[in-house]
Scaffold this active site. Structure first.
Site, short mmCIF file in Angstrom:
data_model
loop_
_atom_site.label_atom_id
_atom_site.label_comp_id
_atom_site.label_asym_id
_atom_site.label_seq_id
_atom_site.Cartn_x
_atom_site.Cartn_y
_atom_site.Cartn_z
CD GLU A 60 -1.80 -2.42 1.36
OE1 GLU A 60 -0.66 -2.65 1.81
OE2 GLU A 60 -2.65 -3.31 1.21
CG HIS A 129 -10.76 -6.19 7.24
ND1 HIS A 129 -9.77 -6.71 8.04
CD2 HIS A 129 -10.31 -6.36 5.97
CE1 HIS A 129 -8.79 -7.18 7.29
NE2 HIS A 129 -9.10 -6.98 6.03
#
Ligand SMILES: Cc1ncc(C[n+]2csc(CCOP(=O)(O)OP(=O)(O)O)c2C)c(N)n1
Ligand SMILES: [Mg+2]
Lengths: 331, 333
Positions: A60, A129
């Site tokens: 990322e 998440h």
């Protein structure tokens, strides 16, 4: 007008913009053949090819950094960050690099990039998440932050984000990907910094963002049956924030609740509520209320998780207290 | 670089001049600090000139670089001028960044300098992205990512080197090993060979004497041309030394490196003196020619300092400018 899902709206927005502008490319994990785990981008690689829909390793910070450099040199990248929770991994590239480059260069360099990611709990995905982290980036000068609340907003805001010459972070509610809304057949953009009065009302203003617009509308429906007229406002972008529309509304209704799925403390609700307090205090008949996710890591168990996010019934109850002048008894 | 030195007299003299420009720039910046005329601190590039000049002389104007907190050398080598550089160091409106960036953030995009960076390793992604941009747009410009040995501790570098290798991007990772990151030796921070890091990704890696401008330039010419043809990425370890402390305020350095070590590098391995001697030996330039260059550039730097000292600060109204770029209305609808 056609009814499409929020996922389809995002997909259409990106496809339309990529057809219009060759300098746009999309980069992220499993964005090509897989079309992301949420299938939002399905079909794009077939139309635009792997040179423009670029699958990356699971890196990322690396691919956000690459997007920043590409944006500084003539490209207009769209970064797909699979989960909003992964923002913590990319903070340096987003907040120290992308956000500051235009300012630090005295206006010479620009970083026209979009980082699209998501927010939202109650998907039984536990604490890594499920976070709604838009506050983190809204705090950093130089970024813009969009929070679409339906397919219509998702499409119009995405197209505007892509055309903006600044780094824009756009958060989609991952629970709303299959929700449908009417979307015009002709092209449209949604200007940043323009709040939408989703439902007009007289007695109280409910300012909701993203997923919480639905919650506010649900509350307004309930309240209407009881003779309480609630106005629902969707800011649509929190940076820039359409303060005027919010203040105008609160000056008319004299009461306000701000609802946002970020954690309650130090967040979007605190910001909007304090601006109302600073600028519309003498119009108020009740203390401005804030409702957000509980200040706990999002728990896995459905029995616990559902307790952490405001519901329409809770918003309606808080509104009743405001209207009755009993808000000091609120939890 | 051609084999016969005499055919490239201008190129050599330009390299010499560029190295002198960096040295005199830094001498003046240091003086500004010592005289308490400069806000904040700054990191001197003195001693490392052959790295920036050897590489940047192999680049075109439209080739890109990204730079570091120790960035004045890269900036000068890529073609920047003294006046706006000193103005930036002093926070003046005529600085390259209108005084908003300062020493650690000078960007000069007209010359392809995408900016210095105060986050160690922070520009590795930017450089790699610039290379991706060029490739996608069908341009043949090359990007050089300058970073120090200290940046080898940053994970971002490995993420982007991996992607650059996968996608064969025209980027050159130039690792300036000046033996220290702040006050710690490279051996204490980097395990194994430095070049092995790049080789693990299948990136062709080189090691060169960073005090030898000709060696650096020869290698850079070769790698830049190959990167242009799509044979990149590359990694280069350049062994070098910083003469000053980590920053201008780092005066007492005995606890991390010896005076003898510093003296040895300065007397035996100075990139400017050694190149000057070579130019004389080859009959390319006499001592007088070189002294004239030194004097010219020293004069130019002093003039630019005086200019910057007299220059205006930005208006207070500029503080809120450039937070966001104005998007042209046409693009908005
Ligand atoms: C991410 C990050 N960590 C720490 C620092 C503080 N810092 C500034 S320069 C520096 C040393 C860098 O060493 P190196 O990369 O070898 O460059 P050099 O100073 O030797 O040119 C450190 C630790 C920083 N700026 N950024
Ligand atoms: Mg070092």
């Amino acid at each position: 007008m056609a009814e499409i899902t929020l996922a389809k709206a995002v997909n259409q927005a990106i496809a339309e913009e990529m057809r219009r502008d060759e300098t746009i490319f999309l980069i992220g994990e499993d964005v090509a053949e897989a079309g992301t785990p949420f299938k939002v981008l399905s079909g794009l690689v077939e139309e635009f090819g792997p040179e423009r829909i670029i699958d990356t390793p699971i890196s990322e910070p690396g691919f956000v950094g690459i997007a920043v450099g590409a944006a500084m040199t003539g490209s207009r990248p769209i970064v797909d960050l699979m989960f909003g929770d992964f923002l913590f991994l990319v903070m340096d590239q987003l907040c120290n690099q992308a956000a500051k480059t235009h300012y630090m260069s005295g206006g010479k360099l620009t970083v026209p990039m979009v980082l699209r990611t998501n927010l939202g709990a109650t998907r039984r995905s536990a604490a890594q998440h499920s976070q709604s982290l838009h506050t983190l980036v809204a705090h950093i000068p130089g970024l813009k932050v969009a929070l679409p609340s339906s397919a219509y907003e998702a499409k119009g805001l995405m197209k505007t984000a892509i055309r903006d010459d600044n780094p824009v972070v756009i958060f989609e509610d991952k629970l709303m990907y299959n929700d449908k809304a009417e979307v015009p057949d002709t092209e449209y953009l949604i200007e940043f910094g323009r709040a939408e009065i989703v439902r007009p009302g007289r007695d109280i203003t409910l300012i909701g963002t993203s997923s919480m617009v639905q919650v506010a509308l649900g509350a307004a429906e309930t309240l209407a049956r009881e003779g309480i007229s609630a106005e629902v406002i969707d800011p649509r972008t929190i940076v820039p924030l359409d303060e005027d529309t919010i203040l105008d509304s609160v000056r008319r209704t004299s009461r306000a609740i701000v609802i946002d799925e970020g954690h309650r403390s130090y967040g979007v609700t605190a910001e909007i509520a304090s601006r109302i307090g600073e600028k519309a205090f003498y119009h108020l008949d009740a203390p401005v209320q804030r409702m957000g996710a509980m200040d706990v890591p999002v728990p896995f168990s459905p029995a616990l998780e559902d307790l952490t996010v405001p519901t329409a019934e809770q918003v309606a109850e808080r509104a009743r207290l405001c209207v009755r002048g009993e808000v000091f008894d609120a939890a | 670089m051609t084999a016969d030195p005499k055919t490239n007299r201008q190129g050599y003299l330009r390299m010499y001049r560029q190295m002198v420009r960096i040295r005199v720039f830094e001498d003046n910046a240091n003086q500004l600090y010592l005289a308490a005329k400069m806000p904040g601190l700054t990191h001197m590039y003195s001693g490392q000139e052959a790295v920036a000049v050897g590489i940047c002389e192999a680049l075109r104007v439209d080739d890109k670089i990204t730079s570091t907190h120790r960035g004045h050398g890269h900036c000068v080598a890529k073609g920047a001028e003294f006046r706006p550089m000193f103005c930036e160091l002093l926070g003046k409106a005529e600085g390259y960044c209108r005084g908003k960036g300062g020493s650690m953030h000078i960007a000069d995009q007209d010359n392809g300098n995408l900016g210095a960076n105060a986050i160690v390793g922070g520009s590795a992604g930017i450089a790699t992205g610039a290379a991706l941009s060029a490739r996608r747009a069908g341009r043949d410009d090359v990007t050089v990512c300058f970073f120090g040995d200290g940046a080898l501790g940053q994970g971002l570098l490995y993420e982007v080197m991996n992607m650059a290798a996968l996608w064969r991007l025209p980027v050159i990772y130039a690792c300036e090993n000046n033996l220290y990151g702040e006050y710690t030796r490279v051996e204490e921070m980097a395990a194994g060979e430095l070049t092995a890091r790049a080789e693990a990704f299948g990136i062709e890696a080189h090691r060169v004497d960073g005090q030898d401008v000709l060696a650096v330039n020869r290698l850079a010419q070769d790698l830049v041309e190959r990167a242009r043809k799509g044979e990149g990425p590359f990694f280069v370890q350049l062994d070098t030394y910083r003469y000053h402390g980590h920053h201008v305020g780092d005066i007492n350095r005995g606890y991390y490196r010896s005076k003898d070590e510093e003296a040895l590098w300065k007397s035996e391995r100075d990139p400017i003196a050694n190149f000057g001697r070579w130019l004389s030996e080859q009959g390319i330039a006499g001592a007088d020619d070189l002294a004239a260059i030194d004097a010219e550039e020293r004069g130019a730097a002093e003039e630019a300092v005086a200019y910057a000292e007299a220059a205006a600060y930005p208006d207070a109204g500029e503080v809120a400018m450039h937070v966001h770029a104005q998007t042209p209305a046409l693009r908005a609808l």
